[in-house]
Design an enzyme around this catalytic site. Sequence first.
Site, mmCIF file in Angstrom:
data_model
loop_
_atom_site.group_PDB
_atom_site.id
_atom_site.type_symbol
_atom_site.label_atom_id
_atom_site.label_comp_id
_atom_site.label_asym_id
_atom_site.label_seq_id
_atom_site.Cartn_x
_atom_site.Cartn_y
_atom_site.Cartn_z
ATOM 1 N N HIS A 39 -16.678 -73.288 49.248
ATOM 2 C CA HIS A 39 -16.279 -72.775 47.942
ATOM 3 C C HIS A 39 -16.289 -71.250 47.850
ATOM 4 C CE1 HIS A 39 -16.158 -73.754 43.338
ATOM 5 N NE2 HIS A 39 -14.974 -73.460 43.861
ATOM 6 N N ASN A 57 -26.791 -73.262 40.115
ATOM 7 C CA ASN A 57 -26.671 -72.875 38.698
ATOM 8 C C ASN A 57 -27.395 -73.919 37.862
ATOM 9 O OD1 ASN A 57 -23.416 -73.712 39.532
ATOM 10 N ND2 ASN A 57 -24.541 -75.079 38.159
ATOM 11 N N HIS A 107 -23.407 -82.427 41.771
ATOM 12 C CA HIS A 107 -22.174 -82.098 41.064
ATOM 13 C C HIS A 107 -21.394 -83.374 40.739
ATOM 14 C CE1 HIS A 107 -18.296 -80.178 40.259
ATOM 15 N NE2 HIS A 107 -18.858 -78.981 40.360
ATOM 16 N N CYS A 126 -20.709 -72.083 40.495
ATOM 17 C CA CYS A 126 -20.791 -72.352 41.943
ATOM 18 C C CYS A 126 -20.436 -71.155 42.813
ATOM 19 C CB CYS A 126 -19.848 -73.507 42.299
ATOM 20 S SG CYS A 126 -19.980 -74.965 41.270
#
Length: 519
Positions: free
Chosen positions: A130, A284, A225, A74
């Site tokens: 993040h 990802n 996620h 991430c």
Amino acid sequence: MAKRQLLCSLVTAVLIVSFPSVLAARQPHIVFILADDFGWNDVGYHSSEIRTPNLDKLSATGVRLENYYVQPLCTPSRNQLMTGRYQIHTGMQHQIIWPCQPYCVPLDEKLLPQLMKEAGYATHMVGKWHLGMYKKDCLPTRRGFDTYFGYLTGSEDYYTHVRCVPIHALNLTRCVLDLREGEEVASGYKGDYSTELLSQRAVSVITKHDPNKPLFLYVALQAVHSPLQVPERYTAPYSFIKDHKRRLYAGMVSAMDEAVGNITLALHQAGLWDNTVLVFSTDNGGQTLTGGSNWPLRGRKWSLWEGGVRGVGFVSSPFLKQPGTISHELIHISDWLPTLVGLAGGSTNTTKPLDGFNVWNTISKGFTSPRLELLHNIDPLYIDIAPCPGTERQLTLAQVVSGGSRANSGFNVSIHAAIRSSGWKLLTGYPGCDVWFPRPGRNSSESRPSKVAPLKPVMLFNIEDDPEERNEVSAQFPVIVEYLLSRLHHHQQTASPIIFPDDDPRCDPGPSGAWGPWA
């Protein structure tokens, strides 16, 4: 004669005064939607059993990027998206930013929204940050975004928006809210499903936007996620999926697909679409532990195998010169900064040296990519923290290969690293979980071919001919191996020291607080 000169002067004056508005009208609105942990085999147009009609339609009328790469985690992907620079050049080559770590993307790095603001754009962000939050200067609204609504850490509950974090120094686990409106805690959203909440906010930004000002909207969805949470109406069409995790995951993908459709519809209804460039990307590869699939690619999230780094991505826009096409040109997530700033008519002269390329002509016109090489990463501290099928314990570099350089390259091949050059890909050290996970719904015995060669300290694959990384050819092409090792050595020489501080117990917001800056 005098009247003619006066008329010319008036026309010239009008052109000069109106030129900025003419230029602004030509600046496209740019909407960037980033999915989280969305796997290669999780989108409909890759023949997934999961239905994604909005993604399928948007990409079919746009350009699908089938040789597009992201980072395996991430924070690194978001870092490279925002800086246009490899993570080795920002000191962020190891893992992610955990909630109590006192660091963020270095404050001397100029980020994409700052460059878009300089180009005259209104800049808005919705969703997952993040990129560090230990002090206020790290927050999105201090890094170029006019407005922000979302969460600062890497994951949380989809309904309560609470994140639980173990604080080992205090011998406790703190579970508190992580949701912000600007820099203020956003309470009152308990029960609102994240994918719907974030997409509704993105729609609101679009609806309220002044169409005469160029818009940059970055939507970083929580989906898909973990944790696996979704309203039942989204899983109802997937009763045929027997695996419980995969069924929940499929529902989450459908919710995300609907969100993208709603955002696109809002652009049409607001009259913005005809002047918009929309980019969709995963951050990802899929996480197989929580329902994701990268079949037929090898590996998963956290690994440098294709399943961890080859990403689902596409561009949809009326500005595309060759819509309805598939691009097999090499493109990386770090390329978006120079590409989008270029589209905006902005400048990258004030950034640190970029590793990304402007690939708009590659995407829009089908030109050859200016990118000939791609550094996937170099991480001397890599540890595989998740269990990998076929292994009884966590794997580290020391358990796989012994240290030492190879030949004259000067590069330590025990280091977790990978590089791509044209069609070749070289991996060193332990790349991460090396399993070919089976196509969902198939027998687990298909997760590996009948015979699997043991991993080597140095592995070479021809990715163009062998995207599944089944045929290791380092012995046949020693010259290419040495060249790519020398390139890794070159990149390692330019790397910044790794930033990965110990947790700071001062991060604890207390039982009634919320995750956010503490330093």
